[in-house]
Enzyme design. Structure first.
Site, short mmCIF file in Angstrom:
data_model
loop_
_atom_site.label_atom_id
_atom_site.label_comp_id
_atom_site.label_asym_id
_atom_site.label_seq_id
_atom_site.Cartn_x
_atom_site.Cartn_y
_atom_site.Cartn_z
N CYS A 62 0.69 -1.03 -0.18
CA CYS A 62 0.10 0.05 -0.08
C CYS A 62 0.98 1.27 0.10
O CYS A 62 1.94 1.13 0.07
CB CYS A 62 -0.98 -0.02 1.14
SG CYS A 62 0.00 0.20 2.69
N CYS A 75 3.41 1.54 2.87
CA CYS A 75 4.40 0.71 2.70
C CYS A 75 5.51 1.58 1.85
O CYS A 75 6.72 1.43 1.91
CB CYS A 75 4.13 -0.55 1.98
SG CYS A 75 2.84 -1.37 2.84
N ASP A 125 7.80 -36.62 -7.36
CA ASP A 125 8.82 -36.76 -6.70
C ASP A 125 8.44 -36.80 -5.31
O ASP A 125 7.47 -36.21 -4.85
CB ASP A 125 9.83 -35.74 -7.02
CG ASP A 125 11.19 -35.75 -5.94
OD1 ASP A 125 11.67 -36.67 -5.72
OD2 ASP A 125 11.34 -34.36 -5.39
N ASP A 156 11.36 -31.46 -7.67
CA ASP A 156 12.20 -30.33 -7.42
C ASP A 156 13.82 -30.36 -7.28
O ASP A 156 14.57 -29.62 -7.29
CB ASP A 156 11.70 -29.77 -6.03
CG ASP A 156 12.37 -30.46 -4.94
OD1 ASP A 156 12.30 -31.82 -4.70
OD2 ASP A 156 12.60 -29.80 -4.01
N ASP A 173 15.79 -34.83 -10.14
CA ASP A 173 14.44 -35.08 -11.12
C ASP A 173 14.56 -34.31 -12.47
O ASP A 173 13.70 -34.49 -13.20
CB ASP A 173 13.38 -34.42 -10.22
CG ASP A 173 13.29 -35.00 -8.94
OD1 ASP A 173 12.83 -36.22 -8.93
OD2 ASP A 173 13.00 -34.05 -7.90
#
Lengths: 52, 874
Positions: free
Chosen positions: B53, B56, B453, B730, B734
């Site tokens: 916002c 911030c 996985d 991940d 893999d």
């Protein structure tokens, strides 16, 4: 019909003006942060005096 | 904090009160790290995931500009990033610490990885042309309206000439992307969609110019321009979708700043390291290089590289690979390979090779173009030849041929795909899925087998204590109440298989048997005496032991009083807690968390010390007590992850663990099975752990101990059997399988190399969006086909008219615009209705576990664990 001599250039110039404005906005990074810009005006930071 | 009270209209903006204190402590340490990372001329970039916002923005900018050396700071809320211009010597780490102390979560970003998003050259290239095309089309259209309304003779000629003066340069400039692409295709002796597009635009412009010079009636300047405009719009949408995904992927990569800590405490860039340098690896950080341990002992987590969930013990002379996580003790590592030579990067190179060998998928649009382009050219040629033969008038024949080309030009086709994929990708992005590949959605829609996985994908690689009752203390996926008829029966382990089976009673029996086997295994391992305790506890839990607590409320279930913990004696637990609190090892942390939650009070210990790589030992009432590895305590080493407690010289007591399920894993698996997909589990981990998880999620086909090559071979075998495989993984182990699969998905916590190879990245921690993603992908593909049908239908009406010579410039303009608008509207339908359906689907999915404790609640108990994961990945 002679009025066309003025009107067509005028319409072209006005359209061109819009085009140039768009390019200017594009180049000065005005579309980089649409979300932030839509909220920055809520901030009172520079209400009293400009940034610099 | 310069936040003004009246902006606090943004209620969620009470930014991270508790992290502020932690950050203040960390600030000092970070500063020590951040030396040497001196800022040059380039702006420093920080990621600010929490800002949202105006308060911030001014808070962050204010906090930063008050720092000495900071020249200016500019927040970009869209990218959630701040770019800081600072004097030399100010480091991004310092600034991140300052912001975190001010209450804004901040992470350093590696500016080098982000260089591409800084200037979106291609986007501007297309946008500039789009703007010019719009300007030109609007002006020419105005003039054309005058001609259509009946301007004649000199006026018409003048309007045509003015149109030509605007249109010809505009076409030459704006249609460049099509000309370039068409030229490249022709040189490669191929035909793509851009060939008929370019031909239509060029012929329309050229023919109109000739007609104008002859004082003719029909000029198609407006058609040439509106073609260019619509197609450029499609091109730009396509580009935007992909650049959003690319910039988000780069953002992820930039969060991993390539930096290492030298032996003298200086923090340096990875590229400055040479083989032979000494690097310090602190507990809890990732090993940055390949190397050999020269000092210290510890345990490392290799799960991202191999899929093993058990940490491996390392000491002097042990070899480490980049990407492993150091767990307990500080290590001094001699670099053997860094940067581009490290095993991590070699793996990434392998991945790149696998990528290029990947079966080329031809997108729906390309397949359509392959039929469409020759057909269009043939049709135009036939029209020309036919009319030439009938009338003998070349000019008339050419006019009609051009009209046919313009009418059939794939205006709607050019928009059909980008509009749909933009809408679908935008929706998935909101759900936390990043579509990296242009054809990923189409491929996702075809999937029929899903391969998961285990470590880091279905589980979070975070251990949780297995209770004697088979229940997990943290209660992430375990312990759901199922309302089956009038009897509230508690299902402890298999929520979804249970929910699916038609006869729940049988399922429960079968499951009890499976549980008993596991209990027996645990019992054997733990030695005599324990088996009985486990069996009892399990039977109790399986039967009615917990059902009251479950049906009455979840809050009671979360904290199981210690005296329900079966095999473990109270004093055992108290000593264990005291020991576990003394270590940062993940098992210790999980143990301490579970025990504290159960209300155990830590015993008084003295002389507590951590034996790196082995465990912790201390003195309790002058007796030596130890908590650690089985081998260290002389216990039988089991396959299951466990830690052991030994008091004096008594037999060690086992605390078994299992991997903590990732949020949404069960939902995702169930949703996929519900859609009729076959779900497989391929893991590099030991069989005991894998079978346990498979049973827990109701996956019947699983394989443990699979090497990276085996995984890839499995996926390839499935592919050859005619299946379309979706691989979700991940780890680096893999990546080959991910590259071999039809489509691949990896979570954001995966290594950069893995994320690069996958088509879709899950940005959140939850796997739950998977089901919705598949549904959206199918909707999107259906919508694309519908759009093709609309385009074909429009051609079926318009082409005969054009062939018959009835097509006027006005008719062409109307038909072209209306079909484009129709196609775009159909694509936008995906945004609204698709969402409603996804929500409905989700509720239906959940309906099977009516009365199940809300997952949000049970995850609440895991908050500390999750934070630590974040810390490691950052």
């Amino acid at each position: 019909m002679n009025v066309l001599v003025y009107l067509i250039p005028v319409s072209l110039v006005l359209g061109g003006l819009g085009l140039v404005t768009f390019f200017w906005a594009l180049r000065s990074s005005q579309f980089e942060d649409p979300e932030g810009d839509s909220r920055r005006f809520l901030s009172p930071d520079y209400d009293d005096h400009p940034k610099e | 904090m310069s936040r003004q009270p009246h902006i606090a209209a943004c209620p969620a903006c009470v930014a991270l009160p508790d992290t502020a204190a932690i950050a203040a402590q960390d600030a000092g340490r970070d500063r020590a790290h951040g030396q040497g990372a001196g800022a040059g001329e380039a702006p420093l970039l920080l990621s600010l995931p929490g800002i949202h916002c105006a308060g911030c923005i001014s808070g962050v900018e204010g906090a930063l500009t008050r720092q000495p050396g900071v020249i200016s700071a500019r927040v970009n809320l869209t990218l959630k990033r701040v770019s800081v211009q600072a004097a030399e010597g100010v480091s991004a780490l310092d600034l991140a610490a300052v912001l975190t102390a001010a209450g804004y979560e901040a992470w350093e970003l590696d500016a080098a990885s982000l260089s591409m998003t800084q200037t979106d050259a291609r986007g501007r290239y297309l946008l500039t042309r789009l703007a010019v095309a719009f300007f030109a089309m609007m002006n020419v259209m105005l003039l054309s309206v005058a001609v259509w309304s009946g301007a004649t003779d000199a006026t018409r000629d003048m309007f045509h000439w003015i149109s030509a003066a605007i249109a010809l340069p505009a076409v030459a400039f704006c249609a460049q992307p099509f000309f370039i692409s068409a030229w490249a295709a022709l040189r490669g002796r191929r035909l793509n969609m851009d060939v008929p597009i370019s031909l239509a635009i060029l012929l329309a412009a050229g023919m109109s110019l000739y007609e104008t010079s002859q004082g003719g009636e029909a000029a198609y300047f407006d058609a040439a321009l509106s073609l260019t405009l619509f197609l450029l719009a499609g091109r730009y949408l396509d580009h935007r979708t992909r650049s959003v995904a690319r910039s988000a992927a780069q953002h992820l990569a930039a969060l991993e700043v390539p930096r290492a800590l030298r032996a003298d405490g200086e923090s340096v860039a990875l590229s400055d390291l040479k083989p032979g340098d000494l690097v310090r690896v602190l507990p809890g950080t990732r090993v940055p290089v390949d190397g050999v341990v020269t000092e210290g002992a510890s345990e490392v987590d290799r799960s991202l590289l191999t899929g093993e969930s058990l940490p491996v013990r390392v000491s002097v002379e042990a070899a480490l690979s980049a990407g492993e996580v150091n767990l307990t003790g500080p290590l001094l590592v001699r670099v053997t390979a860094a940067g581009a030579d490290s095993s991590l990067h070699r793996m990434a190179d392998l991945v790149a090779m696998a990528e290029s060998a990947r079966t080329r998928y031809t997108s729906l649009a390309d397949r359509a173009a392959r039929i469409y382009a020759p057909a269009v050219h043939l049709l135009a040629l036939l029209a020309f030849a036919g009319w030439l033969w009938l009338s003998g008038d070349i000019r008339l024949a050419l006019n009609i041929a051009v009209a046919v080309l313009i009418i059939t030009c794939p205006c709607a086709l050019g928009l059909a795909v980008p509009a749909v994929s933009t809408a679908a990708s935008g929706r998935l992005f909101k759900d936390g899925m990043l579509i990296k590949d242009a054809t990923a959605l189409e491929r996702l829609a075809e999937v029929d087998v899903v391969v998961f996985d285990k470590t880091g994908t279905l589980t979070r690689g975070q251990p949780e204590l297995v209770m004697p009752g088979g229940n997990a203390t943290a209660g992430s996926g375990a312990g759901r109440v199922e309302g089956s008829g009038e009897a509230h029966r508690t299902e402890l382990r298999t929520e979804y298989t249970e929910a699916q089976s038609e006869a729940p009673g049988d399922g429960a029996v079968a499951h009890a048997a499976a549980g008993a086997v596991q209990v027996a295994r645990q019992g054997e391992a733990a030695g005599a005496g324990l088996a009985a305790g486990y069996g009892e506890g399990h039977a109790e839990g399986q039967g009615d032991g917990h059902s009251e607590g479950h049906s009455e409320g979840h809050a009671e279930e979360l904290v199981v009083p210690w005296d329900h913990w079966g095999a473990w004696r109270r004093c055992d637990l108290e000593i264990t807690l005291a020991l576990a609190q003394g270590s940062a090892h993940p098992l210790s942390r999980a143990l301490a968390g579970a025990l504290t939650q159960a209300g155990v009070v830590a015993a008084d210990l003295s002389a507590l010390r951590e034996v790196p790589g082995d465990g912790i030992e201390a003195l309790w009432q002058d007796t030596r007590v130890r908590l650690g590895r089985a081998a260290w305590l002389g216990a039988v080493v089991t396959e299951q992850t466990a830690t052991w407690l030994q008091i004096g010289t008594c037999a060690p007591v086992m605390f078994p663990f299992r991997d903590h399920l990732r949020e949404g894993a069960a939902e995702a698996v169930f949703a996929l099975q519900d859609m009729g997909h076959e779900v497989l589990l391929l893991s590099g981990d030991v069989p005991a752990v894998v079978s346990d998880l498979a049973a827990q999620l109701g996956i019947s086909r699983w394989q443990a101990g699979a090497s990276p090559a085996e995984k890839a071979a499995q996926v390839t075998a499935l592919k050859q059997a005619g299946h379309k495989v979706l691989m979700v993984g991940d780890g680096l182990n893999d990546t080959a399988a991910l590259a071999a699969a039809h489509v691949s998905i990896s979570p954001a916590s995966a290594l950069e190399a893995t994320r690069v190879v996958s088509d879709i990245v899950l940005l959140g921690t939850s796997l739950a969006p998977l089901g919705a993603a598949l549904r959206t992908a199918r909707d999107a593909t259906r919508r694309i086909r519908e759009n093709f049908a609309i385009a074909a239908g429009y051609n079926a009406i318009a082409v005969p008219l054009a062939l018959a010579g009835f097509a006027t410039p006005l008719a062409a303009a109307l038909a072209m615009s209306s079909s484009s608008v129709l196609v775009s509207l159909n694509a936008l339908r995906l945004r609204g209705r698709g969402r409603a359906r996804a929500v409905a689907g989700e509720t239906a999915g959940r309906g099977n576990t009516v009365g199940s404790v809300s997952s949000g609640q049970s995850f609440g108990g895991q908050a500390p664990g999750r934070q630590s994961v974040g810390g490691e990945t950052q």
